[in-house]
Design a protein around this motif. Sequence first.
Motif, PDB file in Angstrom:
ATOM      1  N   MET A   1       0.838  -1.165   0.000  1.00 36.97           N
ATOM      2  CA  MET A   1       0.000   0.000   0.000  1.00 36.97           C
ATOM      3  C   MET A   1       0.893   1.241   0.000  1.00 36.97           C
ATOM      4  SD  MET A   1      -2.541   1.234   3.025  1.00 36.97           S
ATOM      5  CE  MET A   1      -4.152   0.817   2.486  1.00 36.97           C
ATOM      6  N   PRO A   2       0.717   2.127  -0.985  1.00 35.24           N
ATOM      7  CA  PRO A   2       1.555   3.330  -1.028  1.00 35.24           C
ATOM      8  C   PRO A   2       1.195   4.293   0.103  1.00 35.24           C
ATOM      9  CG  PRO A   2      -0.057   3.363  -2.797  1.00 35.24           C
ATOM     10  CD  PRO A   2      -0.189   2.038  -2.103  1.00 35.24           C
ATOM     11  N   THR A   3       2.193   4.975   0.610  1.00 31.95           N
ATOM     12  CA  THR A   3       1.942   5.943   1.673  1.00 31.95           C
ATOM     13  C   THR A   3       1.535   7.277   1.060  1.00 31.95           C
ATOM     14  OG1 THR A   3       4.248   6.616   1.720  1.00 31.95           O
ATOM     15  CG2 THR A   3       3.593   4.848   3.219  1.00 31.95           C
ATOM     16  N   ARG A   4       0.692   7.987   1.764  1.00 33.01           N
ATOM     17  CA  ARG A   4       0.265   9.297   1.295  1.00 33.01           C
ATOM     18  C   ARG A   4       1.317  10.330   1.676  1.00 33.01           C
ATOM     19  NH1 ARG A   4      -5.928   9.636   3.137  1.00 33.01           N
ATOM     20  NH2 ARG A   4      -5.732  11.713   2.269  1.00 33.01           N
ATOM     21  N   PRO A   5       1.582  11.271   0.791  1.00 36.03           N
ATOM     22  CA  PRO A   5       2.571  12.303   1.125  1.00 36.03           C
ATOM     23  C   PRO A   5       2.060  13.204   2.246  1.00 36.03           C
ATOM     24  CG  PRO A   5       1.470  12.849  -0.921  1.00 36.03           C
ATOM     25  CD  PRO A   5       1.008  11.475  -0.534  1.00 36.03           C
ATOM     26  N   ARG A   6       2.973  13.652   3.052  1.00 35.80           N
ATOM     27  CA  ARG A   6       2.623  14.563   4.139  1.00 35.80           C
ATOM     28  C   ARG A   6       2.275  15.924   3.538  1.00 35.80           C
ATOM     29  NH1 ARG A   6       3.486  14.668   9.667  1.00 35.80           N
ATOM     30  NH2 ARG A   6       3.732  16.759  10.513  1.00 35.80           N
ATOM     31  N   PRO A   7       1.129  16.504   3.916  1.00 35.02           N
ATOM     32  CA  PRO A   7       0.757  17.808   3.356  1.00 35.02           C
ATOM     33  C   PRO A   7       1.655  18.928   3.872  1.00 35.02           C
ATOM     34  CG  PRO A   7      -0.879  17.072   4.943  1.00 35.02           C
ATOM     35  CD  PRO A   7       0.120  15.964   4.800  1.00 35.02           C
ATOM     36  N   ILE A   8       1.785  19.945   3.066  1.00 39.00           N
ATOM     37  CA  ILE A   8       2.485  21.156   3.486  1.00 39.00           C
ATOM     38  C   ILE A   8       1.646  21.879   4.523  1.00 39.00           C
ATOM     39  CG2 ILE A   8       3.281  23.426   2.718  1.00 39.00           C
ATOM     40  CD1 ILE A   8       3.768  22.143  -0.042  1.00 39.00           C
ATOM     41  N   LEU A   9       0.329  21.868   4.305  1.00 41.80           N
ATOM     42  CA  LEU A   9      -0.594  22.563   5.192  1.00 41.80           C
ATOM     43  C   LEU A   9      -1.936  21.845   5.177  1.00 41.80           C
ATOM     44  CD1 LEU A   9      -1.166  25.191   6.887  1.00 41.80           C
ATOM     45  CD2 LEU A   9      -1.961  26.197   4.754  1.00 41.80           C
ATOM     46  N   ALA A  10      -2.556  21.708   6.335  1.00 38.99           N
ATOM     47  CA  ALA A  10      -3.905  21.145   6.441  1.00 38.99           C
ATOM     48  C   ALA A  10      -4.719  22.043   7.361  1.00 38.99           C
ATOM     49  CB  ALA A  10      -3.861  19.731   6.989  1.00 38.99           C
ATOM     50  N   VAL A  11      -5.904  22.426   6.898  1.00 37.51           N
ATOM     51  CA  VAL A  11      -6.753  23.349   7.644  1.00 37.51           C
ATOM     52  C   VAL A  11      -8.148  22.747   7.760  1.00 37.51           C
ATOM     53  CG1 VAL A  11      -7.777  25.661   7.674  1.00 37.51           C
ATOM     54  CG2 VAL A  11      -5.485  25.333   6.737  1.00 37.51           C
ATOM     55  N   ARG A  12      -8.760  22.869   8.923  1.00 38.49           N
ATOM     56  CA  ARG A  12     -10.152  22.452   9.113  1.00 38.49           C
ATOM     57  C   ARG A  12     -10.937  23.655   9.603  1.00 38.49           C
ATOM     58  NH1 ARG A  12     -11.567  18.031  13.553  1.00 38.49           N
ATOM     59  NH2 ARG A  12     -10.689  19.687  14.825  1.00 38.49           N
ATOM     60  N   LEU A  13     -12.027  23.956   8.906  1.00 37.16           N
ATOM     61  CA  LEU A  13     -12.923  25.040   9.296  1.00 37.16           C
ATOM     62  C   LEU A  13     -14.269  24.437   9.669  1.00 37.16           C
ATOM     63  CD1 LEU A  13     -12.269  27.466   6.302  1.00 37.16           C
ATOM     64  CD2 LEU A  13     -11.298  27.632   8.586  1.00 37.16           C
ATOM     65  N   ILE A  14     -14.834  24.852  10.785  1.00 38.29           N
ATOM     66  CA  ILE A  14     -16.149  24.387  11.208  1.00 38.29           C
ATOM     67  C   ILE A  14     -16.942  25.614  11.653  1.00 38.29           C
ATOM     68  CG2 ILE A  14     -17.459  22.934  12.799  1.00 38.29           C
ATOM     69  CD1 ILE A  14     -14.900  21.274  13.183  1.00 38.29           C
ATOM     70  N   GLY A  15     -18.150  25.740  11.121  1.00 41.66           N
ATOM     71  CA  GLY A  15     -18.984  26.855  11.546  1.00 41.66           C
ATOM     72  C   GLY A  15     -20.178  27.028  10.647  1.00 41.66           C
ATOM     73  N   LEU A  16     -20.822  28.185  10.757  1.00 38.78           N
ATOM     74  CA  LEU A  16     -21.988  28.482   9.942  1.00 38.78           C
ATOM     75  C   LEU A  16     -21.628  28.381   8.459  1.00 38.78           C
ATOM     76  CD1 LEU A  16     -23.388  31.544  11.906  1.00 38.78           C
ATOM     77  CD2 LEU A  16     -24.253  29.194  11.919  1.00 38.78           C
ATOM     78  N   ALA A  17     -22.523  27.793   7.702  1.00 43.44           N
ATOM     79  CA  ALA A  17     -22.235  27.470   6.303  1.00 43.44           C
ATOM     80  C   ALA A  17     -21.790  28.681   5.490  1.00 43.44           C
ATOM     81  CB  ALA A  17     -23.455  26.820   5.657  1.00 43.44           C
ATOM     82  N   ASP A  18     -22.467  29.815   5.626  1.00 41.02           N
ATOM     83  CA  ASP A  18     -22.105  30.980   4.813  1.00 41.02           C
ATOM     84  C   ASP A  18     -20.748  31.554   5.212  1.00 41.02           C
ATOM     85  OD1 ASP A  18     -23.238  31.792   7.219  1.00 41.02           O
ATOM     86  OD2 ASP A  18     -24.183  33.589   6.380  1.00 41.02           O
ATOM     87  N   VAL A  19     -20.446  31.546   6.493  1.00 34.19           N
ATOM     88  CA  VAL A  19     -19.156  32.064   6.965  1.00 34.19           C
ATOM     89  C   VAL A  19     -18.017  31.154   6.513  1.00 34.19           C
ATOM     90  CG1 VAL A  19     -17.780  32.587   9.021  1.00 34.19           C
ATOM     91  CG2 VAL A  19     -20.205  33.210   8.947  1.00 34.19           C
ATOM     92  N   VAL A  20     -18.175  29.850   6.711  1.00 33.54           N
ATOM     93  CA  VAL A  20     -17.128  28.897   6.342  1.00 33.54           C
ATOM     94  C   VAL A  20     -16.904  28.894   4.832  1.00 33.54           C
ATOM     95  CG1 VAL A  20     -16.512  26.449   6.323  1.00 33.54           C
ATOM     96  CG2 VAL A  20     -17.428  27.483   8.386  1.00 33.54           C
ATOM     97  N   THR A  21     -17.972  28.988   4.053  1.00 34.97           N
ATOM     98  CA  THR A  21     -17.841  29.026   2.593  1.00 34.97           C
ATOM     99  C   THR A  21     -17.046  30.249   2.147  1.00 34.97           C
ATOM    100  OG1 THR A  21     -19.917  27.824   2.331  1.00 34.97           O
ATOM    101  CG2 THR A  21     -19.124  29.053   0.424  1.00 34.97           C
ATOM    102  N   ALA A  22     -17.325  31.408   2.732  1.00 39.70           N
ATOM    103  CA  ALA A  22     -16.588  32.627   2.393  1.00 39.70           C
ATOM    104  C   ALA A  22     -15.121  32.520   2.807  1.00 39.70           C
ATOM    105  CB  ALA A  22     -17.240  33.839   3.057  1.00 39.70           C
ATOM    106  N   GLN A  23     -14.868  31.981   3.993  1.00 38.30           N
ATOM    107  CA  GLN A  23     -13.499  31.845   4.469  1.00 38.30           C
ATOM    108  C   GLN A  23     -12.716  30.832   3.633  1.00 38.30           C
ATOM    109  OE1 GLN A  23     -11.908  33.771   6.730  1.00 38.30           O
ATOM    110  NE2 GLN A  23     -13.793  34.936   6.560  1.00 38.30           N
ATOM    111  N   ARG A  24     -13.373  29.762   3.209  1.00 40.98           N
ATOM    112  CA  ARG A  24     -12.723  28.771   2.346  1.00 40.98           C
ATOM    113  C   ARG A  24     -12.258  29.426   1.055  1.00 40.98           C
ATOM    114  NH1 ARG A  24     -14.292  25.734  -2.136  1.00 40.98           N
ATOM    115  NH2 ARG A  24     -16.335  26.679  -1.891  1.00 40.98           N
ATOM    116  N   ALA A  25     -13.128  30.212   0.441  1.00 41.16           N
ATOM    117  CA  ALA A  25     -12.772  30.889  -0.806  1.00 41.16           C
ATOM    118  C   ALA A  25     -11.585  31.829  -0.599  1.00 41.16           C
ATOM    119  CB  ALA A  25     -13.975  31.647  -1.350  1.00 41.16           C
TER     120      ALA A  25
END
Length: 66
Positions: A1-25
Amino acid sequence: MPTRPRPILAVRLIGLADVVTAQRAALVAQLTTVYGDRVTCRSSTHHASHTGEIRVYITVTAKGDT
């Protein structure tokens, strides 16, 4: 099984849909500006535990590591 490369950056956002969608963009635009064509930026959206909220995961990996 191949190993997945380690990400440079990983971010998790949790919150109100409109706020999180804007912040994601905004975050994806900023990451694209900073890293340019050297990385792959992926995001996925999921339901959160509370009504009206979502979870967004953003992962940035180097292009040669996919």
